[in-house]
Design a protein around this motif. Sequence first.
Motif, short mmCIF file in Angstrom:
data_model
loop_
_atom_site.label_atom_id
_atom_site.label_comp_id
_atom_site.label_asym_id
_atom_site.label_seq_id
_atom_site.Cartn_x
_atom_site.Cartn_y
_atom_site.Cartn_z
N LYS B 110 0.84 -1.21 0.00
CA LYS B 110 0.00 0.00 0.00
C LYS B 110 0.87 1.26 0.00
N SER B 111 1.96 1.18 0.77
CA SER B 111 2.79 2.39 0.91
C SER B 111 3.69 2.66 -0.29
N LEU B 112 4.05 1.59 -1.05
CA LEU B 112 4.99 1.78 -2.16
C LEU B 112 4.52 2.78 -3.22
N PRO B 113 3.31 2.60 -3.80
CA PRO B 113 2.89 3.59 -4.81
C PRO B 113 2.73 4.99 -4.21
N GLU B 114 2.34 5.03 -2.93
CA GLU B 114 2.19 6.34 -2.26
C GLU B 114 3.54 7.02 -2.11
N ASN B 115 4.57 6.21 -1.81
CA ASN B 115 5.92 6.78 -1.63
C ASN B 115 6.46 7.42 -2.90
N TYR B 116 5.99 6.95 -4.05
CA TYR B 116 6.51 7.48 -5.32
C TYR B 116 5.48 8.34 -6.05
N SER B 117 4.37 8.66 -5.37
CA SER B 117 3.36 9.51 -6.02
C SER B 117 3.73 10.98 -5.85
N PHE B 118 3.11 11.82 -6.65
CA PHE B 118 3.40 13.26 -6.61
C PHE B 118 2.61 13.90 -5.47
N SER B 119 3.28 14.20 -4.38
CA SER B 119 2.60 14.83 -3.25
C SER B 119 3.57 15.75 -2.51
N PHE B 120 3.02 16.65 -1.72
CA PHE B 120 3.83 17.62 -0.98
C PHE B 120 4.84 16.90 -0.07
N GLY B 121 4.32 15.91 0.66
CA GLY B 121 5.16 15.17 1.61
C GLY B 121 6.32 14.47 0.93
N ASN B 122 6.06 13.89 -0.25
CA ASN B 122 7.12 13.16 -0.95
C ASN B 122 8.17 14.09 -1.55
N ILE B 123 7.75 15.32 -1.89
CA ILE B 123 8.73 16.27 -2.46
C ILE B 123 9.74 16.68 -1.39
N PHE B 124 9.22 16.94 -0.19
CA PHE B 124 10.13 17.40 0.88
C PHE B 124 10.54 16.25 1.77
#
Lengths: 233, 124
Positions: B110-124
């Motif tokens: 569940k977390s893998l696609p979220e970790n590589y998705s375009f989001s504020f948290g992932n950018i920083f």
Amino acid sequence: MLLIFIRTTIIFAILFLIIRLMGKRQIGEMQPFEFVITLLIAELACIPMADLSTPIGFGIIAILTLFVLHQVLTIGEKSCVFIGRLISSKPSIIIDSNGINYKELKHLNISLNELQENLRIAGYCNFDEIEYALLETNGKFSFLKKQPSEGEKKPPKTPLPVCIVEEGKYKEWELNKLGLDKDYFEKLFKENGAKSLKEVEVATIDSNGKVYFQKKNSKYKVIETGYTGRRPW
Amino acid sequence: MRSTIILLGVLALILASSYLEGLYLKSKFGYFEENLAKIIEKTDKREDDSSSLRELLKWWKGEKLVMHAFVPHNEIKDIDGMMVKAEEFIEEDCFILASAELKKLLDLIKSLPENYSFSFGNIF
């Protein structure tokens, strides 16, 4: 080992292509933003080469992104004078006809020793041998030697050329600084075969009023105008 | 002009590959998650569903060849390890341990696609 060989070959090929696309200037004469990009590219290329757990695509996309940023900054630098000044700054005149500009030296964090060292590297010993010294945007020094002529006690003034038109656009900052009149140049360009400013590839003028003029896809012309503007050089 | 065309081409390539990567990961991990949830449900009921797990493992082995291009290889290795471990637990009828391992795997998936998705948290 074969994996590292293949990954390194791929990264090398992509880096080589990107450096070629960035232009020859990238190799020897770098602007500050190009220097930053080169540092980053070197680091980014190493990670997927050595770390087999990182997908090679991560490194390739990062390198391609740097290429995109480089191109965007280059286009911005060329198309807008303000952006160009912001990105690459402008050449600084360190020595002029009045001597060493200490204010500029301090501003650039250059010591007199460094200036002398560069003077010697360029083949001059004394400051009075130099009419102008400039620190170019790529960090290199340019020196213009005084040219004494026979029979004259005082050496004649070495003309310092200034670019006034580049790729069909006026360099407003230079024109204003020297009090040069656009109407005068427009008339001059028309007399020399350029129907509009867009047809002028490059035009420079020196402190003796000598204009170097080049129309697009044509051979350059040198025109002695005697025009030096309203302000002293 | 030539450099502008190359620039736009590279930019389009980056954007298109990012979009396709997102779609690909979402679809593959979505399928994985769906099937894994069914296996967990059966394992929680103490039913032997090792055949489904084996089938899922077989599917994953085929998919991971392409997945290596998008996901760091260590995370793929973790998924492999968890699946093999859960399979062994089910075969030995250790359903509680198998369920715990599968739930850990589900969380990772569940977390893998979220970790590589375009989001504020992932950018920083």
